[in-house]
Enzyme design. Sequence first.
Site, PDB file in Angstrom:
ATOM      1  N   THR A  22      27.496  54.392  68.848  1.00  0.00           N
ATOM      2  CA  THR A  22      28.620  53.731  68.187  1.00  0.00           C
ATOM      3  C   THR A  22      28.519  52.215  68.214  1.00  0.00           C
ATOM      4  O   THR A  22      28.880  51.530  67.271  1.00  0.00           O
ATOM      5  CB  THR A  22      29.915  54.169  68.906  1.00  0.00           C
ATOM      6  OG1 THR A  22      29.959  55.582  68.889  1.00  0.00           O
ATOM      7  CG2 THR A  22      31.141  53.638  68.226  1.00  0.00           C
TER       8      THR A  22
ATOM      9  N   THR B  45      27.545  56.726  74.306  1.00  0.00           N
ATOM     10  CA  THR B  45      28.161  56.837  75.631  1.00  0.00           C
ATOM     11  C   THR B  45      27.992  58.216  76.283  1.00  0.00           C
ATOM     12  O   THR B  45      28.042  58.322  77.499  1.00  0.00           O
ATOM     13  CB  THR B  45      29.666  56.520  75.567  1.00  0.00           C
ATOM     14  OG1 THR B  45      30.247  57.339  74.564  1.00  0.00           O
ATOM     15  CG2 THR B  45      29.895  55.070  75.272  1.00  0.00           C
ATOM     16  N   ASP B  46      27.785  59.265  75.470  1.00  0.00           N
ATOM     17  CA  ASP B  46      27.857  60.621  76.030  1.00  0.00           C
ATOM     18  C   ASP B  46      26.920  60.842  77.218  1.00  0.00           C
ATOM     19  O   ASP B  46      27.313  61.456  78.210  1.00  0.00           O
ATOM     20  CB  ASP B  46      27.580  61.668  74.941  1.00  0.00           C
ATOM     21  CG  ASP B  46      28.778  61.863  74.032  1.00  0.00           C
ATOM     22  OD1 ASP B  46      29.782  61.150  74.236  1.00  0.00           O
ATOM     23  OD2 ASP B  46      28.708  62.714  73.130  1.00  0.00           O
TER      24      ASP B  46
ATOM     25  N   LYS C 181      30.708  59.483  82.859  1.00  0.00           N
ATOM     26  CA  LYS C 181      31.686  59.473  81.774  1.00  0.00           C
ATOM     27  C   LYS C 181      32.757  60.497  82.126  1.00  0.00           C
ATOM     28  O   LYS C 181      32.466  61.684  82.218  1.00  0.00           O
ATOM     29  CB  LYS C 181      31.030  59.833  80.441  1.00  0.00           C
ATOM     30  CG  LYS C 181      31.948  59.611  79.252  1.00  0.00           C
ATOM     31  CD  LYS C 181      31.288  59.888  77.915  1.00  0.00           C
ATOM     32  CE  LYS C 181      32.214  59.454  76.781  1.00  0.00           C
ATOM     33  NZ  LYS C 181      31.674  59.771  75.451  1.00  0.00           N
TER      34      LYS C 181
END
Lengths: 426, 465
Positions: free
Chosen positions: A86, A162-163, A241
């Site tokens: 992203t 980010t995952d 996360k």
Amino acid sequence: MLKNILPGDLIEVTTLDNKFLGKYFASPDKNHLVLKLDSGYNIGIKKNKIKGVKMVKKFNKKPVPKVKLDIKKGLKNVSILHTGGTISSAVDYSTGGVNPHFTPEELIAMFPEIKEIANIRSRLVRNMASDDMRFAHYNILAKEIEKEVKKATQGIIITHGTDTMHYTAAALSFILEDLNVPVILIGAQRSSDRGSSDAAMNFICATTFIAKTDFCDVAICMHKSENDDFCVIIPGTKARKMHTSRRDAFKVVNSSNIAEISYPDCKINFLGKHKKVEDRKLKLKLLKENLKIGLVKAHPQMFAEELNVYEKFNGLVLEGTGLGHFPINKIDEFTSEHSKIFNKIKTLANKMPVVMSPQTIFGRLQMNVYSPGRLIQEIGVIGNYSDMTPETTFIKLAWLLSNHPKEVKEMMLENLRGELTKRLLE
Amino acid sequence: MIDYKKLGFKCGLEFHQQLETHKLFCNCPSIVHDDNPSINFKRKLRAVAGETGEVDLAAAFEQNKDKVFTYESCPTSSCMVEFDEEPPHEVNSEALDIVLEVALLLNCKIVDQIHFMRKTVVDGSNVSGFQRTAMVGIDGFVETSKGKVKISSVCLEEEAAKKVEDHYRLDRLGVALVEIATDPDIKDADHAKEAASIIGMILRSTGKVKRGIGTIRQDVNVSIKGKERVEVKGFQDLRSIPVVIDNEIMRQQSLSKSVPEVRKAEPDGSTTFLRPMPGAARMYPETDIVPIEITDSKLKTIKLPELLTEKAIKLEKKFNLNADLAKELIKEDIDIESYVKQFSKIDVKLLATILTAYPKDLKSRLNLDSSKLTKEHYFEIFTLLNKGEISKEAVIELMADAASGKKIDASRFKNVSEDSLKKELEKIVAKNKGASLNALMGEAMKHFRGKADGQRIMEILKTLI
């Protein structure tokens, strides 16, 4: 019908009952033609209702205005390596496509503050969703970092989806031995096309942190809370996360944050001791790219079958319940399957390292408190007293199997990169 | 007199009407309330380069302010979707159905597949930095006394947050809205008001739009030959539209150089500068929401209601009411037929007048709050009237009782019998020998107001003198 028509072209579409003028918009939809009308709205027109499409004006992409990059004396050189996600992408408003923005010029155009903080170099290593990352990608990244270090960079920023960013942070922590520059991973939970994106703040805080401090380690820089007021620097082996969507999804687990950076004034507050830049030589301790490591979670109504698949693996991480348990007790007529699970784990542990980790995420394993924990240890499962997350355990096991295959058991509980915390305060 | 044609008057209208359903992209209720907000957070917004690579004009305007936006919220009326901490949920299907209904009532063509867009907003009123909006209907029209006014678009979109002092409240953010835009077909200032009232009536006909202050907003776009388009927002009510338009025309005439801008309608009929006109480059796809196909079978499930104007005409004919009274009943959403059924001996016109005009009289003449009157109060009063136990003159007095919180006391208004009325009237005539009929009537009414029908008193008095 759409021959020679490209996204962005102004076209006239005649349907059975209407006529539309708009820009042809890229869309994966097979049954509809998507048009961007003059009002800015997109509409989908059923293709089987279309009688004709006429080209009105070919799209002429305006060149992006060039930003001049001056090398400023007195500013640190920071290298930005993009892996996609992203944070480094932007929507092409005329065609609908999402394109990566990774050149230094594009980055400066998006975040003009950066040029006052550091002299940046920037390039795309891969453009991928972080879920697609494999060990090979960690190795590629490590090699790219080494290249930058050889070019005398003073810090690395890795933009990342980010995952799985916490897996990458852990992997780089282990791979980059005797690291002599800071490596900061950043991501965004809100896309950079929107005014409310967290990308700019995370990016600016990470760059400032590298520019202003002597920190030297692998870490993640993301939002501290849902407010746009602080970023935190989270140690690469202790991050996870913890939320699907919030800006402050990344949390430190069983440790404390390295530093906080206020925004927008970018004041840095270290929260404890940190590793500092030293004169040493970076060594790459890469991962074996064909390793098969399993990660399996204990749960009610478990079957031994679930473990069959790991027979030919190189290593296995168990996500145990509570203090480090698995369903291995036959207590009545309904639990005979548990004897099978026990035997299965025993077989696997004879063939490969099998490491316990806590599915509770927070806290330390204590496999001597209850009998299942003791029994599991007796059949060769290692990892008791570890407080590593399952993800860090997984990466560490892979790294040990790649670089210290004979010492996996001993080194698993040796603190190599800050992955183990001896004293837990919460 | 303004010659609109000669001035090159161009005018179109835009409506934003809140829908009576939960929020558009989450399951929060669409309620605006004043509980103590327990959630607070701060955000910064950045202007983002638009289609042309330049930062959008309106976006830049706000960005220059370099603001930190403070948001507050109650846990009951907003969730992480409004905090921009969670992607939107599925589109509220009820809201989509209402907008389809509105679009069809406005004779629109329905878009085959609707696409939600992100419309960049950087004044902080949308936490995300954009408003989600989708075009649902196009190419519609409404009939007016001065010809057709074309409807260019009907959109489904989300409400912005409400500004409170120096921060935003999130209860309103995400409430489902229908946005209606007309072509610049408005011929003059009065025509704008007429078209606005017709579109407002159509919206209310659905029975699925919110009512009350702030639930509908009208914007007027005005320009004259040689001058730029100006958007005027914030009309207090429809009546002020013509005055504001005429004043805006005069203001534009006096300008040597005009710029496109957004202005606010002031209560005195003037307009004041709000912000520059936003550019066209502020719309791009909302990639978190999949496009929605509107099939023919879906459209068949949308039932169109009878328009309020049609309903009023029906009432007018059925009960032989005058047009205004019928309209008033419809406007107030009063089911007159059920009253007629229950209280068959009361004249329909009287029933309608009591239900529509009397509450206003209570307010204007007696300064009483008619909202204190309940259904039960009306039932009690109508029952007395229906049985002939009180006269119609007593009704307002009894309503006043109820409105001022007293018990309805009909005893003082119980109709006197014909015999005793006659006897009493004879006494009055004897006491006031030589007085005129009017004077006698006045004297008699002092005694019998609410206890006897005025007309009957007059009749008896006439026989006595």
